[in-house]
Design an enzyme around this catalytic site. Structure first.
Site, PDB file in Angstrom:
ATOM      1  N   ASN A   1       5.856  10.243   3.366  1.00  0.00           N
ATOM      2  CA  ASN A   1       5.209   8.994   3.774  1.00  0.00           C
ATOM      3  C   ASN A   1       6.268   8.142   4.463  1.00  0.00           C
ATOM      4  O   ASN A   1       7.107   7.544   3.803  1.00  0.00           O
ATOM      5  CB  ASN A   1       4.655   8.279   2.529  1.00  0.00           C
ATOM      6  CG  ASN A   1       4.121   6.899   2.852  1.00  0.00           C
ATOM      7  OD1 ASN A   1       3.908   6.560   4.017  1.00  0.00           O
ATOM      8  ND2 ASN A   1       3.910   6.094   1.819  1.00  0.00           N
TER       9      ASN A   1
ATOM     10  N   LYS B   1       5.928   5.451   6.001  1.00  0.00           N
ATOM     11  CA  LYS B   1       5.588   4.015   5.954  1.00  0.00           C
ATOM     12  C   LYS B   1       5.727   3.399   7.354  1.00  0.00           C
ATOM     13  O   LYS B   1       5.490   4.078   8.343  1.00  0.00           O
ATOM     14  CB  LYS B   1       6.449   3.291   4.912  1.00  0.00           C
ATOM     15  CG  LYS B   1       6.459   4.024   3.568  1.00  0.00           C
ATOM     16  CD  LYS B   1       6.975   3.180   2.457  1.00  0.00           C
ATOM     17  CE  LYS B   1       7.130   4.027   1.203  1.00  0.00           C
ATOM     18  NZ  LYS B   1       7.273   3.245   0.005  1.00  0.00           N
TER      19      LYS B   1
ATOM     20  N   HIS C   1      -2.586   3.812  -1.313  1.00  0.00           N
ATOM     21  CA  HIS C   1      -1.171   3.647  -1.670  1.00  0.00           C
ATOM     22  C   HIS C   1      -0.991   2.255  -2.289  1.00  0.00           C
ATOM     23  O   HIS C   1      -1.659   1.303  -1.887  1.00  0.00           O
ATOM     24  CB  HIS C   1      -0.305   3.792  -0.413  1.00  0.00           C
ATOM     25  CG  HIS C   1       1.153   3.884  -0.723  1.00  0.00           C
ATOM     26  ND1 HIS C   1       1.909   2.784  -1.058  1.00  0.00           N
ATOM     27  CD2 HIS C   1       1.988   4.945  -0.797  1.00  0.00           C
ATOM     28  CE1 HIS C   1       3.155   3.174  -1.313  1.00  0.00           C
ATOM     29  NE2 HIS C   1       3.230   4.485  -1.158  1.00  0.00           N
TER      30      HIS C   1
ATOM     31  N   GLU D   1       1.131   0.072  -1.909  1.00  0.00           N
ATOM     32  CA  GLU D   1       1.472  -0.986  -0.955  1.00  0.00           C
ATOM     33  C   GLU D   1       0.218  -1.503  -0.242  1.00  0.00           C
ATOM     34  O   GLU D   1       0.129  -2.683   0.083  1.00  0.00           O
ATOM     35  CB  GLU D   1       2.529  -0.467   0.042  1.00  0.00           C
ATOM     36  CG  GLU D   1       3.887  -0.343  -0.642  1.00  0.00           C
ATOM     37  CD  GLU D   1       4.819   0.703  -0.057  1.00  0.00           C
ATOM     38  OE1 GLU D   1       4.579   1.181   1.066  1.00  0.00           O
ATOM     39  OE2 GLU D   1       5.804   1.052  -0.744  1.00  0.00           O
TER      40      GLU D   1
ATOM     41  N   GLU E   1       1.697   7.721  -8.554  1.00  0.00           N
ATOM     42  CA  GLU E   1       2.876   6.987  -8.121  1.00  0.00           C
ATOM     43  C   GLU E   1       3.038   5.733  -8.978  1.00  0.00           C
ATOM     44  O   GLU E   1       2.417   4.694  -8.688  1.00  0.00           O
ATOM     45  CB  GLU E   1       2.732   6.577  -6.653  1.00  0.00           C
ATOM     46  CG  GLU E   1       2.580   7.737  -5.703  1.00  0.00           C
ATOM     47  CD  GLU E   1       3.086   7.384  -4.313  1.00  0.00           C
ATOM     48  OE1 GLU E   1       4.005   8.050  -3.847  1.00  0.00           O
ATOM     49  OE2 GLU E   1       2.584   6.418  -3.726  1.00  0.00           O
TER      50      GLU E   1
ATOM     51  N   GLY F   1      10.252   3.201  -4.261  1.00  0.00           N
ATOM     52  CA  GLY F   1      11.290   2.513  -3.482  1.00  0.00           C
ATOM     53  C   GLY F   1      12.313   1.785  -4.321  1.00  0.00           C
ATOM     54  O   GLY F   1      13.077   0.969  -3.791  1.00  0.00           O
TER      55      GLY F   1
ATOM     56  N   SER G   1      10.509   7.469  -5.879  1.00  0.00           N
ATOM     57  CA  SER G   1      11.953   7.747  -5.854  1.00  0.00           C
ATOM     58  C   SER G   1      12.277   9.218  -6.095  1.00  0.00           C
ATOM     59  O   SER G   1      13.293   9.530  -6.723  1.00  0.00           O
ATOM     60  CB  SER G   1      12.689   6.843  -6.842  1.00  0.00           C
ATOM     61  OG  SER G   1      12.540   5.482  -6.468  1.00  0.00           O
TER      62      SER G   1
END
Ligand code: PEP
Length: 252
Positions: A11, A13, A99, A101, A169, A175, A215
């Protein structure tokens, strides 16, 4: 035991301009062509602006290309959004939906994620449905309950092992450099598979891929990918370097 071929998905991003996106995609495709190929499927999800370029550059290499999001509607007055069919038209085989985010930045609910996943299926794409608990929810002891609820409410109607992939996730691991321990990951993955079995039956649940994301790096991929219910990874930061992405794929 059901054999599930692992999927390693990058991904990217909102990273990359034409030159670095092309270099990254070509770097992975070249390694695939040179062989030996790792024992997994490989996918990259560039930003929408680069999907066409990347899809063309890696065509025929065995590297699949996906989108990072799609709209729930097939088309129409939705400025700035991307239709699932448009991604398919560019050569995508997959699209990430839900996701964390997107859930945070765009207030996407489970219902929205489910509708997006259904739009993906209708366009012939494989939906990668993301779920995961926040640190506060984990600290409150609600990890399994939260993931179960997100899963069952985000899973598209008509989901099968061929058109849907789940990505667990944990939000606190995305991250942050903080990775779930193998025990934490396996516990949630097993609970996700049990919930899938309730919804889809044990045969489909046994064949559906559940990726871990948060991560994942070359130095922790091996132990995570060896877990019985971890069927691959959704990789953010480490997917931006050919060597790191490839090393994770080789851990399969
Ligand atoms: C992600 O964005 O899906 C992700 C897992 O990111 P990272 O690998 O950087 O934690």
């Amino acid at each position: 035991m059901t054999a599930r071929r692992k999927l390693i998905a990058g991904n990217w991003k909102m990273n990359g301009l034409k030159s670095d996106g092309l270099a990254l995609a070509r770097g992975i495709a070249d390694r695939l062509k040179a062989g030996p190929a790792p024992a997994c499927d490989l996918l990259v999800c560039p930003p929408t602006t680069l999907v066409a370029l990347v899809a063309e550059a890696v065509s025929g290499s065995g590297l699949a290309v996906g989108g990072q999001d799609c709209h729930a509607k097939a088309g129409g007055a939705h400025t700035g959004d991307t239709a699932a069919a448009a991604l398919a038209d560019l050569g995508c085989r997959h699209v990430i939906v839900g996701h964390s985010e997107r859930r945070t930045d765009h207030a996407e609910t489970d219902a929205v994620v489910k509708a997006k996943a259904e739009a993906a299926l209708a366009a012939g794409l494989i939906a990668i449905v993301c779920i995961g608990e926040t640190l506060a929810q984990r600290d409150e002891g609600r990890t399994i309950e939260v993931n179960r609820s997100q899963l069952l409410n985000s899973l598209p109607d008509g989901a099968t092992p061929d058109n849907a992939v789940i990505a667990y996730e944990p939000v606190w691991a995305i991250g942050t450099g903080r990775v779930a321990t193998p025990a934490q990951a396996q516990e949630v993955h097993a609970a996700i598979r049990a919930a899938l079995a309730e919804r889809l039956g044990s045969d489909a649940a046994g064949r559906m891929r559940i990726l871990y994301g948060g991560s994942m790096k070359p130095d922790n991929a091996l132990e995570l990918l060896a877990l019985p219910d971890v069927d691959g990874g959704l990789i953010g930061g480490a997917s931006l370097k050919v060597a790191d992405f490839w090393a994770i794929a080789e851990s399969c």
